[in-house]
Design a protein around this motif. Sequence first.
Motif, PDB file in Angstrom:
ATOM      1  N   THR A 166       0.772  -1.404   0.064  1.00 16.99           N
ATOM      2  CA  THR A 166      -0.090  -0.023   0.043  1.00 16.99           C
ATOM      3  C   THR A 166       0.969   1.345   0.017  1.00 16.99           C
ATOM      4  O   THR A 166       1.180   1.923   1.086  1.00 16.99           O
ATOM      5  CB  THR A 166      -0.800   0.000   1.135  1.00 16.99           C
ATOM      6  OG1 THR A 166      -0.190  -0.224   2.449  1.00 16.99           O
ATOM      7  CG2 THR A 166      -1.852  -1.081   1.246  1.00 16.99           C
ATOM      8  N   PRO A 167       1.409   1.601  -1.190  1.00 19.24           N
ATOM      9  CA  PRO A 167       2.306   2.743  -1.039  1.00 19.24           C
ATOM     10  C   PRO A 167       1.446   4.063  -1.181  1.00 19.24           C
ATOM     11  O   PRO A 167       0.430   4.135  -1.695  1.00 19.24           O
ATOM     12  CB  PRO A 167       2.948   2.456  -2.457  1.00 19.24           C
ATOM     13  CG  PRO A 167       2.086   1.953  -3.447  1.00 19.24           C
ATOM     14  CD  PRO A 167       1.103   1.057  -2.624  1.00 19.24           C
ATOM     15  N   GLY A 168       2.234   5.290  -0.817  1.00 13.87           N
ATOM     16  CA  GLY A 168       1.751   6.381  -0.956  1.00 13.87           C
ATOM     17  C   GLY A 168       2.066   6.885  -2.407  1.00 13.87           C
ATOM     18  O   GLY A 168       2.774   6.458  -2.946  1.00 13.87           O
ATOM     19  N   GLU A 169       1.079   8.028  -2.703  1.00 13.51           N
ATOM     20  CA  GLU A 169       1.345   8.511  -4.072  1.00 13.51           C
ATOM     21  C   GLU A 169       2.757   8.733  -4.351  1.00 13.51           C
ATOM     22  O   GLU A 169       3.412   8.735  -5.365  1.00 13.51           O
ATOM     23  CB  GLU A 169       0.065   9.428  -4.686  1.00 13.51           C
ATOM     24  CG  GLU A 169      -0.867   8.654  -4.734  1.00 13.51           C
ATOM     25  CD  GLU A 169      -2.023   9.684  -5.426  1.00 13.51           C
ATOM     26  OE1 GLU A 169      -1.581  10.950  -5.866  1.00 13.51           O
ATOM     27  OE2 GLU A 169      -3.139   9.314  -5.752  1.00 13.51           O
ATOM     28  N   ALA A 170       3.242   9.533  -3.200  1.00 13.76           N
ATOM     29  CA  ALA A 170       4.697  10.271  -3.392  1.00 13.76           C
ATOM     30  C   ALA A 170       5.608   9.292  -3.590  1.00 13.76           C
ATOM     31  O   ALA A 170       6.713   9.295  -4.395  1.00 13.76           O
ATOM     32  CB  ALA A 170       4.878  11.281  -2.516  1.00 13.76           C
ATOM     33  N   VAL A 202      -2.950   6.378  -6.421  1.00 16.20           N
ATOM     34  CA  VAL A 202      -3.203   5.052  -5.798  1.00 16.20           C
ATOM     35  C   VAL A 202      -4.571   4.890  -5.099  1.00 16.20           C
ATOM     36  O   VAL A 202      -5.278   5.940  -4.671  1.00 16.20           O
ATOM     37  CB  VAL A 202      -1.897   5.236  -4.717  1.00 16.20           C
ATOM     38  CG1 VAL A 202      -2.065   4.032  -3.667  1.00 16.20           C
ATOM     39  CG2 VAL A 202      -0.571   5.261  -5.389  1.00 16.20           C
ATOM     40  N   ARG A 203      -4.969   4.083  -5.198  1.00 18.73           N
ATOM     41  CA  ARG A 203      -6.223   3.638  -4.358  1.00 18.73           C
ATOM     42  C   ARG A 203      -6.197   2.311  -3.685  1.00 18.73           C
ATOM     43  O   ARG A 203      -6.232   1.102  -4.158  1.00 18.73           O
ATOM     44  CB  ARG A 203      -7.373   3.421  -5.488  1.00 18.73           C
ATOM     45  CG  ARG A 203      -8.556   3.286  -4.927  1.00 18.73           C
ATOM     46  CD  ARG A 203      -9.826   3.147  -6.020  1.00 18.73           C
ATOM     47  NE  ARG A 203      -9.461   1.946  -7.140  1.00 18.73           N
ATOM     48  CZ  ARG A 203      -9.727   1.974  -8.427  1.00 18.73           C
ATOM     49  NH1 ARG A 203     -10.305   3.183  -8.804  1.00 18.73           N
ATOM     50  NH2 ARG A 203      -9.657   0.890  -8.806  1.00 18.73           N
ATOM     51  N   GLY A 204      -5.923   2.416  -2.449  1.00  9.21           N
ATOM     52  CA  GLY A 204      -5.501   1.059  -1.580  1.00  9.21           C
ATOM     53  C   GLY A 204      -4.189   0.733  -2.063  1.00  9.21           C
ATOM     54  O   GLY A 204      -3.338   1.232  -1.848  1.00  9.21           O
ATOM     55  N   GLY A 205      -4.295  -0.534  -2.429  1.00 10.56           N
ATOM     56  CA  GLY A 205      -3.158  -1.341  -2.876  1.00 10.56           C
ATOM     57  C   GLY A 205      -3.146  -1.338  -4.362  1.00 10.56           C
ATOM     58  O   GLY A 205      -2.124  -1.807  -5.012  1.00 10.56           O
ATOM     59  N   ARG A 225      -0.624  -0.421 -14.580  1.00 11.51           N
ATOM     60  CA  ARG A 225      -1.291  -0.297 -13.471  1.00 11.51           C
ATOM     61  C   ARG A 225      -1.113  -1.630 -12.578  1.00 11.51           C
ATOM     62  O   ARG A 225      -0.626  -2.502 -13.269  1.00 11.51           O
ATOM     63  CB  ARG A 225      -2.773  -0.439 -13.917  1.00 11.51           C
ATOM     64  CG  ARG A 225      -3.222  -1.520 -14.975  1.00 11.51           C
ATOM     65  CD  ARG A 225      -4.562  -1.698 -15.243  1.00 11.51           C
ATOM     66  NE  ARG A 225      -5.411  -2.165 -14.154  1.00 11.51           N
ATOM     67  CZ  ARG A 225      -6.846  -2.198 -14.275  1.00 11.51           C
ATOM     68  NH1 ARG A 225      -7.458  -2.106 -15.077  1.00 11.51           N
ATOM     69  NH2 ARG A 225      -7.495  -2.848 -13.055  1.00 11.51           N
ATOM     70  N   ARG A 226      -1.377  -1.667 -11.446  1.00 10.18           N
ATOM     71  CA  ARG A 226      -1.242  -2.989 -10.681  1.00 10.18           C
ATOM     72  C   ARG A 226      -2.477  -2.830  -9.863  1.00 10.18           C
ATOM     73  O   ARG A 226      -2.750  -2.198  -8.911  1.00 10.18           O
ATOM     74  CB  ARG A 226       0.327  -2.835  -9.691  1.00 10.18           C
ATOM     75  CG  ARG A 226       0.047  -4.187  -8.780  1.00 10.18           C
ATOM     76  CD  ARG A 226       1.208  -4.128  -7.836  1.00 10.18           C
ATOM     77  NE  ARG A 226       0.790  -3.122  -6.752  1.00 10.18           N
ATOM     78  CZ  ARG A 226       1.415  -2.848  -5.538  1.00 10.18           C
ATOM     79  NH1 ARG A 226       2.857  -2.995  -5.598  1.00 10.18           N
ATOM     80  NH2 ARG A 226       0.974  -2.098  -4.662  1.00 10.18           N
ATOM     81  N   VAL A 227      -3.410  -4.018 -10.139  1.00  8.72           N
ATOM     82  CA  VAL A 227      -4.575  -4.186  -9.724  1.00  8.72           C
ATOM     83  C   VAL A 227      -4.600  -5.709  -9.035  1.00  8.72           C
ATOM     84  O   VAL A 227      -4.242  -6.450  -9.687  1.00  8.72           O
ATOM     85  CB  VAL A 227      -5.688  -4.022 -10.324  1.00  8.72           C
ATOM     86  CG1 VAL A 227      -7.195  -4.375  -9.929  1.00  8.72           C
ATOM     87  CG2 VAL A 227      -5.472  -2.374 -11.217  1.00  8.72           C
ATOM     88  N   ALA A 253      -5.466   5.073 -16.470  1.00 11.73           N
ATOM     89  CA  ALA A 253      -4.773   3.900 -16.281  1.00 11.73           C
ATOM     90  C   ALA A 253      -5.562   2.836 -15.404  1.00 11.73           C
ATOM     91  O   ALA A 253      -5.419   1.689 -15.512  1.00 11.73           O
ATOM     92  CB  ALA A 253      -3.340   4.232 -16.024  1.00 11.73           C
ATOM     93  N   LEU A 254      -5.830   3.245 -14.213  1.00 13.28           N
ATOM     94  CA  LEU A 254      -6.170   2.527 -13.290  1.00 13.28           C
ATOM     95  C   LEU A 254      -7.830   2.032 -13.412  1.00 13.28           C
ATOM     96  O   LEU A 254      -8.256   0.898 -13.025  1.00 13.28           O
ATOM     97  CB  LEU A 254      -6.315   3.345 -11.933  1.00 13.28           C
ATOM     98  CG  LEU A 254      -6.416   2.601 -10.407  1.00 13.28           C
ATOM     99  CD1 LEU A 254      -5.408   1.299 -10.348  1.00 13.28           C
ATOM    100  CD2 LEU A 254      -6.397   3.462  -9.427  1.00 13.28           C
ATOM    101  N   ALA A 255      -8.224   2.928 -14.467  1.00 10.19           N
ATOM    102  CA  ALA A 255      -9.870   2.361 -14.495  1.00 10.19           C
ATOM    103  C   ALA A 255      -9.833   1.522 -15.659  1.00 10.19           C
ATOM    104  O   ALA A 255     -11.109   1.095 -15.914  1.00 10.19           O
ATOM    105  CB  ALA A 255     -10.391   3.844 -14.690  1.00 10.19           C
ATOM    106  N   THR A 256      -8.836   1.441 -16.484  1.00 10.21           N
ATOM    107  CA  THR A 256      -8.995   0.568 -17.732  1.00 10.21           C
ATOM    108  C   THR A 256      -9.065  -0.828 -17.392  1.00 10.21           C
ATOM    109  O   THR A 256      -8.594  -1.444 -16.445  1.00 10.21           O
ATOM    110  CB  THR A 256      -7.513   0.860 -18.483  1.00 10.21           C
ATOM    111  OG1 THR A 256      -7.481   1.922 -18.799  1.00 10.21           O
ATOM    112  CG2 THR A 256      -7.628  -0.118 -19.625  1.00 10.21           C
TER     113      THR A 256
END
Length: 257
Positions: A166-170, A202-205, A225-227, A253-256
């Motif tokens: 669970t990384p932070g965006e920065a 980032v959205r959670g993990g 993306r990593r989902v 990218a995350l929504a694809t």
Amino acid sequence: MVNPVRVVAVACAGLLLASCGVLGESAAGDAETDRQSTTLADAIGYPRQPDAAGLARAALATPLGGSPGFSVLLAEDLAHEGPEDPMARLVWRIHRDAYDSGWQKTPAFDACYEVDFDYYGAVAEPSRVACPEDATPVTPPPLPKRGIPSDFAPALETALGALPGTPGEAEARDAVAAALPAPRVDPVTGLASIPPRVLVHVRGGDVGVALSANTGGDGDCVMGRRVGGEVRVWSLDWRDLGPLEKPCTAEAALATS
């Protein structure tokens, strides 16, 4: 008693002769080259250019600039403080061949013009100047290429796979930027390529990344993306991007699916 009308007439004649002498002896040109130069100065003043080399590139990219008789002789950056201070000076030359129509003859000449630019465009209309005898045409260096090299995709895939759960965006942004290849240097010009913008969401993990090749986000784009722990990386080109197509954003990218 001196006739005031005659004094005015003589004074005007003197001014006319003086101005004609200045133009005739030191600066060739005619109404057409004046018009061409004014049109050119207006055309290259916007979009704004960062320096004299940018203005020279813009001038040489115009129809006049691409003609055989045109050349830029000087592209000089000027010391300035504010956006309204002159920041660059150009001198260009327009060559006119001799013309003989049978009833009218026009000799060949070179007309040179000088114009200063601030960040909003030309400070004043181009002025005729004497052409330097030993001037060498200026060839400004090309702009660095903005495309994203092919080795960025595997680097992004590796970076995404190495991120913590669970990384932070920065944190994610710094990790991706550090994993990307260094900018390439053109062996001819010595200019480094422009690195892409790194956009992260980032959205959670789950993590979405977009690498945009230019500041507008409408050039070449690499998305990743990593989902759910699964990593996927793909590329978009100009056919895929645009106002009515897919945006080059980390959210996209995350929504694809």
